[in-house]
Motif scaffolding. Structure first.
Motif, PDB file in Angstrom:
ATOM      1  N   ASP A  82       0.927   3.074  12.170  1.00 31.45           N
ATOM      2  CA  ASP A  82       1.934   2.102  11.666  1.00 31.45           C
ATOM      3  C   ASP A  82       0.968   1.438  10.205  1.00 31.45           C
ATOM      4  O   ASP A  82       1.535   0.638   9.338  1.00 31.45           O
ATOM      5  CB  ASP A  82       2.342   0.962  12.374  1.00 31.45           C
ATOM      6  CG  ASP A  82       3.435   1.538  13.049  1.00 31.45           C
ATOM      7  OD1 ASP A  82       4.019   2.816  12.929  1.00 31.45           O
ATOM      8  OD2 ASP A  82       3.649   1.026  14.249  1.00 31.45           O
ATOM      9  N   LYS A  83      -0.315   1.275  10.408  1.00 33.87           N
ATOM     10  CA  LYS A  83      -1.120   0.615   9.668  1.00 33.87           C
ATOM     11  C   LYS A  83      -1.616   1.456   8.484  1.00 33.87           C
ATOM     12  O   LYS A  83      -2.113   0.831   7.251  1.00 33.87           O
ATOM     13  CB  LYS A  83      -2.525   0.065  10.216  1.00 33.87           C
ATOM     14  CG  LYS A  83      -2.215  -0.833  11.429  1.00 33.87           C
ATOM     15  CD  LYS A  83      -1.779  -2.018  10.824  1.00 33.87           C
ATOM     16  CE  LYS A  83      -1.833  -3.031  12.086  1.00 33.87           C
ATOM     17  NZ  LYS A  83      -1.111  -4.408  11.720  1.00 33.87           N
ATOM     18  N   PHE A  84      -1.352   2.788   8.373  1.00 32.20           N
ATOM     19  CA  PHE A  84      -1.594   3.630   7.072  1.00 32.20           C
ATOM     20  C   PHE A  84      -0.469   3.451   6.088  1.00 32.20           C
ATOM     21  O   PHE A  84       0.636   3.386   6.358  1.00 32.20           O
ATOM     22  CB  PHE A  84      -1.995   4.871   7.602  1.00 32.20           C
ATOM     23  CG  PHE A  84      -3.327   5.372   8.399  1.00 32.20           C
ATOM     24  CD1 PHE A  84      -4.193   5.478   7.511  1.00 32.20           C
ATOM     25  CD2 PHE A  84      -3.425   4.950   9.675  1.00 32.20           C
ATOM     26  CE1 PHE A  84      -5.645   5.651   8.194  1.00 32.20           C
ATOM     27  CE2 PHE A  84      -4.624   5.292  10.370  1.00 32.20           C
ATOM     28  CZ  PHE A  84      -5.710   5.570   9.581  1.00 32.20           C
ATOM     29  N   PRO A  85      -0.905   3.765   5.114  1.00 36.31           N
ATOM     30  CA  PRO A  85       0.257   3.715   3.976  1.00 36.31           C
ATOM     31  C   PRO A  85       1.123   4.816   3.992  1.00 36.31           C
ATOM     32  O   PRO A  85       1.018   5.960   4.731  1.00 36.31           O
ATOM     33  CB  PRO A  85      -0.496   3.913   2.509  1.00 36.31           C
ATOM     34  CG  PRO A  85      -1.924   4.542   3.091  1.00 36.31           C
ATOM     35  CD  PRO A  85      -2.261   4.070   4.416  1.00 36.31           C
ATOM     36  N   GLN A 120       1.062  -1.104  -0.056  1.00 35.56           N
ATOM     37  CA  GLN A 120      -0.010  -0.152  -0.005  1.00 35.56           C
ATOM     38  C   GLN A 120       0.945   1.373   0.013  1.00 35.56           C
ATOM     39  O   GLN A 120       0.459   2.509  -0.129  1.00 35.56           O
ATOM     40  CB  GLN A 120      -0.978  -0.012   1.307  1.00 35.56           C
ATOM     41  CG  GLN A 120      -0.404   0.159   2.502  1.00 35.56           C
ATOM     42  CD  GLN A 120       0.018  -0.971   3.143  1.00 35.56           C
ATOM     43  OE1 GLN A 120       0.056  -2.280   2.441  1.00 35.56           O
ATOM     44  NE2 GLN A 120       0.102  -1.093   4.269  1.00 35.56           N
ATOM     45  N   ASN A 121       2.083   1.097   0.123  1.00 37.22           N
ATOM     46  CA  ASN A 121       2.995   2.163   0.061  1.00 37.22           C
ATOM     47  C   ASN A 121       2.882   2.957  -1.316  1.00 37.22           C
ATOM     48  O   ASN A 121       2.982   2.257  -2.347  1.00 37.22           O
ATOM     49  CB  ASN A 121       4.365   1.947   0.606  1.00 37.22           C
ATOM     50  CG  ASN A 121       4.494   1.769   1.950  1.00 37.22           C
ATOM     51  OD1 ASN A 121       3.454   1.907   2.880  1.00 37.22           O
ATOM     52  ND2 ASN A 121       5.544   1.059   2.591  1.00 37.22           N
ATOM     53  N   VAL A 122       3.528   4.175  -1.282  1.00 43.78           N
ATOM     54  CA  VAL A 122       3.477   4.850  -2.626  1.00 43.78           C
ATOM     55  C   VAL A 122       5.013   5.296  -2.655  1.00 43.78           C
ATOM     56  O   VAL A 122       5.644   5.990  -1.689  1.00 43.78           O
ATOM     57  CB  VAL A 122       2.669   6.420  -2.436  1.00 43.78           C
ATOM     58  CG1 VAL A 122       2.907   7.371  -3.922  1.00 43.78           C
ATOM     59  CG2 VAL A 122       1.154   6.095  -2.297  1.00 43.78           C
ATOM     60  N   MET A 123       5.480   4.952  -3.913  1.00 41.69           N
ATOM     61  CA  MET A 123       6.696   5.342  -4.290  1.00 41.69           C
ATOM     62  C   MET A 123       6.997   6.422  -5.439  1.00 41.69           C
ATOM     63  O   MET A 123       6.435   6.270  -6.551  1.00 41.69           O
ATOM     64  CB  MET A 123       7.468   3.994  -4.573  1.00 41.69           C
ATOM     65  CG  MET A 123       9.065   4.360  -5.190  1.00 41.69           C
ATOM     66  SD  MET A 123       9.911   4.623  -3.753  1.00 41.69           S
ATOM     67  CE  MET A 123      10.412   3.091  -3.134  1.00 41.69           C
ATOM     68  N   LEU A 124       7.617   7.712  -4.847  1.00 44.26           N
ATOM     69  CA  LEU A 124       7.614   8.645  -5.657  1.00 44.26           C
ATOM     70  C   LEU A 124       8.967   8.606  -5.930  1.00 44.26           C
ATOM     71  O   LEU A 124      10.205   8.936  -5.278  1.00 44.26           O
ATOM     72  CB  LEU A 124       7.022  10.132  -4.997  1.00 44.26           C
ATOM     73  CG  LEU A 124       5.525  10.090  -4.651  1.00 44.26           C
ATOM     74  CD1 LEU A 124       5.374  11.294  -3.768  1.00 44.26           C
ATOM     75  CD2 LEU A 124       4.888   9.987  -5.852  1.00 44.26           C
TER      76      LEU A 124
END
Length: 160
Positions: A115-118, A62-66
């Protein structure tokens, strides 16, 4: 300051001793000056600065990679994964939709745990202007992402 050319004992050799009194006087004055000025020059604002430590990145789906780099003519290039983002409005729309989608998947009990949020992971070129990175962080913060991490290489390693 005088030089003695002879002694009473009959020796005709000049006296080679240095008069150290002026040297000691100058050194004492300098010592006093440094004792007064150093505490004034060393005044600091008390704060706890972060300690640098290498921590491996934990990548979740769910993480966003920029990826950010400076563009032509002073502009900024922001990539969401491998997709080039045209402007800040498009970045914010994508970020709001992603954050809402991921937070809706969480159970009510998990919504209290940050910690559960992206998260947002940002990779930036070393020559990227600050305005590009700061602007991206601000847009992501307004979109709901409150955890931002910066991806870097450990000292001594280079990427190709």
């Amino acid at each position: 300051m005088g030089v003695s050319v002879g002694a009473e004992g009959g020796s005709d050799a000049p006296m080679s001793d240095i008069n150290t009194t002026p040297l000691v006087d100058v050194m004492l004055v300098m010592l006093i000056i440094f004792l007064i000025t150093v505490p004034v020059a060393v005044k600091k604002i008390p704060m706890e600065v972060p300690r640098v430590a290498h921590q491996p990145t934990v990548t979740k789906a769910q993480n966003v990679m920029l990826s950010i780099r400076g563009g032509a003519s002073g502009g900024c290039e922001v990539y969401w994964g491998n997709q080039l983002i045209d402007d800040a409005a498009q970045l914010q729309n994508l970020a709001v939709a992603k954050f809402k989608n991921e937070s809706d998947k969480l159970r009510p009990a998990d919504r209290q745990n940050p910690d559960k949020f992206p998260e947002v992971h940002i990779r930036a070129d070393v020559n990227t202007p600050y305005k590009c990175i700061g602007g991206t962080v601000a847009v992501m913060g307004r979109s709901g992402f409150f955890r931002v991490g910066f991806i870097s290489e450990p000292k001594g390693r280079t990427t190709s």
